[in-house]
Design a protein around this motif. Sequence first.
Motif, PDB file in Angstrom:
ATOM      1  N   LEU A  94       0.829  -1.202   0.000  1.00  0.00           N
ATOM      2  CA  LEU A  94       0.000   0.000   0.000  1.00  0.00           C
ATOM      3  C   LEU A  94       0.865   1.254   0.000  1.00  0.00           C
ATOM      4  CD1 LEU A  94      -2.682  -1.190   2.591  1.00  0.00           C
ATOM      5  CD2 LEU A  94      -2.512  -1.684   0.135  1.00  0.00           C
ATOM      6  N   GLY A  95       0.785   2.030  -1.081  1.00  0.00           N
ATOM      7  CA  GLY A  95       1.646   3.201  -1.225  1.00  0.00           C
ATOM      8  C   GLY A  95       1.180   4.415  -0.449  1.00  0.00           C
ATOM      9  N   LEU A  96      -0.134   4.678  -0.438  1.00  0.00           N
ATOM     10  CA  LEU A  96      -0.683   5.828   0.279  1.00  0.00           C
ATOM     11  C   LEU A  96      -1.258   5.371   1.605  1.00  0.00           C
ATOM     12  CD1 LEU A  96      -1.653   8.800   0.477  1.00  0.00           C
ATOM     13  CD2 LEU A  96      -3.718   8.091  -0.767  1.00  0.00           C
ATOM     14  N   LYS A  97      -0.830   5.994   2.685  1.00  0.00           N
ATOM     15  CA  LYS A  97      -1.369   5.669   4.009  1.00  0.00           C
ATOM     16  C   LYS A  97      -1.893   6.944   4.654  1.00  0.00           C
ATOM     17  CE  LYS A  97       1.496   1.597   4.975  1.00  0.00           C
ATOM     18  NZ  LYS A  97       2.427   1.586   3.832  1.00  0.00           N
ATOM     19  N   ILE A  98      -3.172   6.916   5.009  1.00  0.00           N
ATOM     20  CA  ILE A  98      -3.814   8.035   5.692  1.00  0.00           C
ATOM     21  C   ILE A  98      -4.298   7.517   7.043  1.00  0.00           C
ATOM     22  CG2 ILE A  98      -5.660   9.744   5.599  1.00  0.00           C
ATOM     23  CD1 ILE A  98      -5.595   9.517   2.548  1.00  0.00           C
ATOM     24  N   GLN A  99      -3.606   7.929   8.095  1.00  0.00           N
ATOM     25  CA  GLN A  99      -3.878   7.397   9.429  1.00  0.00           C
ATOM     26  C   GLN A  99      -4.563   8.461  10.286  1.00  0.00           C
ATOM     27  OE1 GLN A  99      -3.059   4.137  11.002  1.00  0.00           O
ATOM     28  NE2 GLN A  99      -4.634   5.130  12.260  1.00  0.00           N
ATOM     29  N   HIS A 100      -5.848   8.228  10.575  1.00  0.00           N
ATOM     30  CA  HIS A 100      -6.569   9.089  11.506  1.00  0.00           C
ATOM     31  C   HIS A 100      -6.223   8.684  12.944  1.00  0.00           C
ATOM     32  CE1 HIS A 100      -9.338  11.241   8.717  1.00  0.00           C
ATOM     33  NE2 HIS A 100      -9.055  10.207   7.921  1.00  0.00           N
ATOM     34  N   ALA A 101      -6.809   9.377  13.878  1.00  0.00           N
ATOM     35  CA  ALA A 101      -6.470   9.159  15.286  1.00  0.00           C
ATOM     36  C   ALA A 101      -6.819   7.751  15.759  1.00  0.00           C
ATOM     37  CB  ALA A 101      -7.195  10.181  16.150  1.00  0.00           C
ATOM     38  N   LEU A 102      -5.999   7.260  16.677  1.00  0.00           N
ATOM     39  CA  LEU A 102      -6.267   6.008  17.381  1.00  0.00           C
ATOM     40  C   LEU A 102      -6.467   6.328  18.853  1.00  0.00           C
ATOM     41  CD1 LEU A 102      -3.615   3.687  15.672  1.00  0.00           C
ATOM     42  CD2 LEU A 102      -6.083   3.691  15.289  1.00  0.00           C
ATOM     43  N   ARG A 103      -7.269   5.537  19.536  1.00  0.00           N
ATOM     44  CA  ARG A 103      -7.577   5.795  20.939  1.00  0.00           C
ATOM     45  C   ARG A 103      -6.921   4.753  21.829  1.00  0.00           C
ATOM     46  NH1 ARG A 103      -8.424  10.551  19.304  1.00  0.00           N
ATOM     47  NH2 ARG A 103     -10.444  11.004  18.340  1.00  0.00           N
ATOM     48  N   ALA A 104      -6.297   5.236  22.927  1.00  0.00           N
ATOM     49  CA  ALA A 104      -5.570   4.346  23.849  1.00  0.00           C
ATOM     50  C   ALA A 104      -6.364   4.186  25.137  1.00  0.00           C
ATOM     51  CB  ALA A 104      -4.181   4.914  24.132  1.00  0.00           C
ATOM     52  N   PHE A 105      -7.383   3.342  25.099  1.00  0.00           N
ATOM     53  CA  PHE A 105      -8.208   3.112  26.286  1.00  0.00           C
ATOM     54  C   PHE A 105      -7.696   1.952  27.132  1.00  0.00           C
ATOM     55  CE2 PHE A 105     -11.406   4.906  23.226  1.00  0.00           C
ATOM     56  CZ  PHE A 105     -11.525   6.130  23.855  1.00  0.00           C
ATOM     57  N   THR A 106      -6.968   1.025  26.530  1.00  0.00           N
ATOM     58  CA  THR A 106      -6.482  -0.159  27.242  1.00  0.00           C
ATOM     59  C   THR A 106      -5.021  -0.404  26.895  1.00  0.00           C
ATOM     60  OG1 THR A 106      -7.041  -1.684  25.434  1.00  0.00           O
ATOM     61  CG2 THR A 106      -8.790  -1.189  27.027  1.00  0.00           C
ATOM     62  N   ALA A 107      -4.409  -1.334  27.640  1.00  0.00           N
ATOM     63  CA  ALA A 107      -3.021  -1.702  27.359  1.00  0.00           C
ATOM     64  C   ALA A 107      -2.892  -2.283  25.951  1.00  0.00           C
ATOM     65  CB  ALA A 107      -2.533  -2.710  28.391  1.00  0.00           C
ATOM     66  N   LYS A 108      -3.924  -3.030  25.537  1.00  0.00           N
ATOM     67  CA  LYS A 108      -3.919  -3.599  24.188  1.00  0.00           C
ATOM     68  C   LYS A 108      -3.948  -2.489  23.142  1.00  0.00           C
ATOM     69  CE  LYS A 108      -6.418  -6.869  21.235  1.00  0.00           C
ATOM     70  NZ  LYS A 108      -7.615  -7.761  21.138  1.00  0.00           N
ATOM     71  N   ASP A 109      -4.733  -1.418  23.411  1.00  0.00           N
ATOM     72  CA  ASP A 109      -4.794  -0.278  22.500  1.00  0.00           C
ATOM     73  C   ASP A 109      -3.427   0.389  22.369  1.00  0.00           C
ATOM     74  OD1 ASP A 109      -7.485  -0.673  22.067  1.00  0.00           O
ATOM     75  OD2 ASP A 109      -8.121   0.770  23.590  1.00  0.00           O
ATOM     76  N   ARG A 110      -2.736   0.534  23.503  1.00  0.00           N
ATOM     77  CA  ARG A 110      -1.427   1.207  23.480  1.00  0.00           C
ATOM     78  C   ARG A 110      -0.408   0.402  22.683  1.00  0.00           C
ATOM     79  NH1 ARG A 110      -3.267   2.579  28.683  1.00  0.00           N
ATOM     80  NH2 ARG A 110      -2.292   0.773  29.661  1.00  0.00           N
ATOM     81  N   LYS A 111      -0.487  -0.916  22.799  1.00  0.00           N
ATOM     82  CA  LYS A 111       0.411  -1.764  22.005  1.00  0.00           C
ATOM     83  C   LYS A 111       0.094  -1.633  20.512  1.00  0.00           C
ATOM     84  CE  LYS A 111       1.222  -5.299  25.556  1.00  0.00           C
ATOM     85  NZ  LYS A 111       0.990  -6.717  25.934  1.00  0.00           N
ATOM     86  N   ALA A 112      -1.218  -1.559  20.188  1.00  0.00           N
ATOM     87  CA  ALA A 112      -1.631  -1.429  18.790  1.00  0.00           C
ATOM     88  C   ALA A 112      -1.158  -0.096  18.209  1.00  0.00           C
ATOM     89  CB  ALA A 112      -3.151  -1.545  18.683  1.00  0.00           C
TER      90      ALA A 112
END
Length: 507
Positions: free
Chosen positions: A339-357
């Motif tokens: 994938l050449g174009l990457k558009i990354q919107h916000a991610l939410r860190a509600f849990t430890a699993k989220d922070r790892k992601a």
Amino acid sequence: MTTSEKFVDHISSEYSTKGDYIYLGAGMLDEQVFANAPVKIPLKTMNRHGLIAGATGTGKSKTLQILAENLSQKGVPVLLMDVKGDLSGIAKASEGATFIDERHEKLGFPFSPDAAPVEMLSLSEQDGVRLRATVSEFGPVLLSRILDLNDTQSGIMAIIFKYCDDNQLPLLDLKDLKKMLQYTTEEGKEEISKEYGRISSASTGAILRKIIALEQQGAELFFGEKSFEVNDLLRKTSDGKGYVNILRLTDIQDRPKLFSTFMLSLLAEIYSTFPEKGDMDKPELVLFIDEAHLIFDEASDALLDQIESIVKLIRSKGVGLYFVTQNPADVPEEVLGQLGLKIQHALRAFTAKDRKAIKLAAENYPISEFYDTKNMLTSLGIGEAMVSALDEKGRPSPLVATMLRAPMSRMDILSDSELRQINKNSELARKYNEEIDRESAYEILNKKIEEADREEAKQQAKDQRQKVTKTSSRRKSGRSREGAIIKVLTSVTFIRGVMGILNKFLK
């Protein structure tokens, strides 16, 4: 040179383009928007595929809308997979709003409302152009992968297709395929085993159960005629705008097998139909696959391999694929790497699993001297995204936090009456919405079985008549012999009686 000046110089030079482009927005640094640092995507790199990711409510669908409507304006047809049902508004021009004017004032880019020409498509009973494909068009290999068949079962599928080809038996829908499976182990068992080898009823039973499971997800609506011709996705208006084909999938979310079946068949058909294009100034067609995890979550290893192969090869046909999902981890690494174009919107860190992601997601993007990518991913606002693109030579552009432009079309869905009007005026609906059920394997085999049953009944009746005739002949023969004996005995007795009487008189 200050950091801001260095940033502007870096972004404006890296995102400059000599050819045609899509204006995405303007670069941001320390929450400040720099209108003189525009983020432009070269049109000629839009067949290099892409990713739009981010948490729910961060603006992924609107980013998809921005790209689709701009591609349409540039004469590039688009296919959108509308799983949530929120993309139909692209058919109507935006009515504008204060917040849109304020956003574009920051961007230093005028807001110009516009609508795109739209076709509404459907896989199910929803209103729209019906998309169908025949079983024959899938072929034994693709169908085996979709059904996740083992080697033995795949071999049986190949035999069935071969038998149907040799005997002019069209495989159009699933009832044709089910009838063939039945025929191979029952009425046609001897015929097929002589030519193609013995087929196990246990294996055909296993295949049949998998077909029934696919049917329960609505596949009987997809398999059949009239087959959709993928070239109809390339239509343009008289003024050169590309059609935006919106596939309505709001009732498909709980049927991922049907969704992945359709997607794989569509990509395979496009790849086999479209000619090689080489290096183009703009793509021939761009597909946006919303809720992309629906394809990958339920896919078997064989199916994933097929998808990965097509993603790698289809861009040479001038086709771009864009996956829209919550987290880059939803997409297999082998696909993500393409994938050449990457558009990354916000991610939410509600849990430890989220922070790892989030940490893992940040590692998918180029290292930037201006951002702490991991922290930036959690601080982006709605309609803001981290962007990494390819330049005209295919080289990755630097990562840039971007305030995105607003869509030119309506950021809301169409009313029922507006949808009906689009379908009423659709040329494709008139072409594809007629149901066709011509004679195929199901009907031909039923006739063959009925004829065989009649012949068998005739033979049984003939055998029965012959048996009755033989029995009757034996009985007649017995009675004739008995009559002759009686006659003889009677004659002898009579002669003896007469002779006895004569003897008495003579004495």
